[in-house]
Design an enzyme around this catalytic site. Sequence first.
Site, PDB file in Angstrom:
ATOM      1  N   HIS A  47     -18.487 -34.924  -4.060  1.00  0.00           N
ATOM      2  CA  HIS A  47     -18.746 -33.613  -3.459  1.00  0.00           C
ATOM      3  C   HIS A  47     -17.761 -33.344  -2.329  1.00  0.00           C
ATOM      4  CE1 HIS A  47     -20.909 -31.018  -0.491  1.00  0.00           C
ATOM      5  NE2 HIS A  47     -21.020 -30.281  -1.575  1.00  0.00           N
ATOM      6  N   GLU A  50     -14.490 -32.262  -3.720  1.00  0.00           N
ATOM      7  CA  GLU A  50     -14.514 -30.836  -4.092  1.00  0.00           C
ATOM      8  C   GLU A  50     -14.323 -29.939  -2.866  1.00  0.00           C
ATOM      9  OE1 GLU A  50     -17.544 -27.599  -3.898  1.00  0.00           O
ATOM     10  OE2 GLU A  50     -18.445 -29.289  -4.969  1.00  0.00           O
ATOM     11  N   HIS A  51     -14.943 -30.313  -1.738  1.00  0.00           N
ATOM     12  CA  HIS A  51     -14.786 -29.529  -0.508  1.00  0.00           C
ATOM     13  C   HIS A  51     -13.331 -29.489  -0.051  1.00  0.00           C
ATOM     14  CE1 HIS A  51     -18.569 -28.263   1.655  1.00  0.00           C
ATOM     15  NE2 HIS A  51     -19.032 -28.734   0.517  1.00  0.00           N
ATOM     16  N   GLU A 127     -24.302 -28.677   5.570  1.00  0.00           N
ATOM     17  CA  GLU A 127     -24.884 -28.378   4.252  1.00  0.00           C
ATOM     18  C   GLU A 127     -26.072 -29.290   3.969  1.00  0.00           C
ATOM     19  OE1 GLU A 127     -23.382 -28.035  -0.415  1.00  0.00           O
ATOM     20  OE2 GLU A 127     -21.989 -28.689   1.144  1.00  0.00           O
TER      21      GLU A 127
END
Length: 418
Positions: A47, A50-51, A127
Amino acid sequence: MELDLIRLPNGVRVALDPMPELGTAALGVWQRVGARWEPAEINGIAHLFEHMAFKGAGSRDARQFAEAIENVGGVVNAATSYERTAYYARVVAEHAPFALDLIADILFEPHWAPDDLEKEKGVVAQERGEGFDVPDDRVFELHQGALYPDQPLGRPILGEEETLAHVSVETLHAFHDAHMAPERIVISIAGAFDRDAFVETAARRFAHLKPRPPLLMTPARPAAGRAVETRKLEQAHLVFSWPGAAAGSDRIYALRLLSEIFGGGMSSRLFQEVREQRGLVYAIDSFLDTFEDDGRLAIYAGCAPQNATTVAEIVRDQLALLAQQGPRPEELERAKAVARAQMLMGLEAPSARAEARVGQVFLRDRLMDFSEIRAKLDAVTADDVRAAARAALAGPLCATALGPKAGHGALDAFKASS
């Protein structure tokens, strides 16, 4: 131009789903990589990777990259799950090759600076905090951990502060290199596009990839889990799940209809009994959660804490009734009508079509005509649905409750029946 699956010489697959009546295309690159392939000590790296995608790539810094896609009126985004990471875009037809070029820059020429990495760790922490603050997000994270304890599928996709602390730019490069294999990549496009130009771009940007040894994936080991978290909330949030089927199994069609009859819509048994007739919940929903080697039939409910046990008992009894008697003929036909309509609605959305094609390629290594899917749904019988309910009840139940202690008794309703 027809539906087609192109295989580049190195094994990269390109799914082409033309919709010539449109003026736009939805496209993307999907990798078979996600939280399932993460070592425990760097949980969350997929993840975080991806950021970092939008910190600049190729000849463009972050601002120039954003301006490049918006200069042609397009949008680009990314998403990470347990088994896949997607980089996708929506553009007018003539700019599809350009958008694919931009995504290739993300994958092959990313700008990764230590300062940017630390900033994104902070963004991910926010997040993660947001997810914790939202009860109907947090309860699913708890459920996942209880269902798949001590294995990658049970760890949070967003990772933890202590695991991401170990991730450096060098760690990102190592993770990238290990997973950038042609057989783990599917490029998909649906909508209006120039076939030759798009395939040429795919070949130019992805044909250089060399095959790599296959990466082992820890098999799913679902458990009869149970988790509770006490929070000062107005509602109790409940999740229950039973064994279903893996994403590529043909058993999924009977389960899809079982889920619809059980709690999928306003006419479903649970919605009518729990909400309409008895007013015990604000929200209740049945759904399927699937992975490559496992799947679940699941229920989410949000209710007043004092109603939680009654809600759980009704859920338990309604599934048992379906396992004993199966669906009524009108229920089965209505569920098929809903499934057909939802499929047709998806056919009108290029983004949904592009992603559906990716699933077909990863799971079956071919493209399925939607008439084939419809035929499989139409062939499901009441006995098939009853058998799916019986199989669900025969396996391990996982149950989770979040909220006031008064709602935790809902889990005992299932424990007492097992």
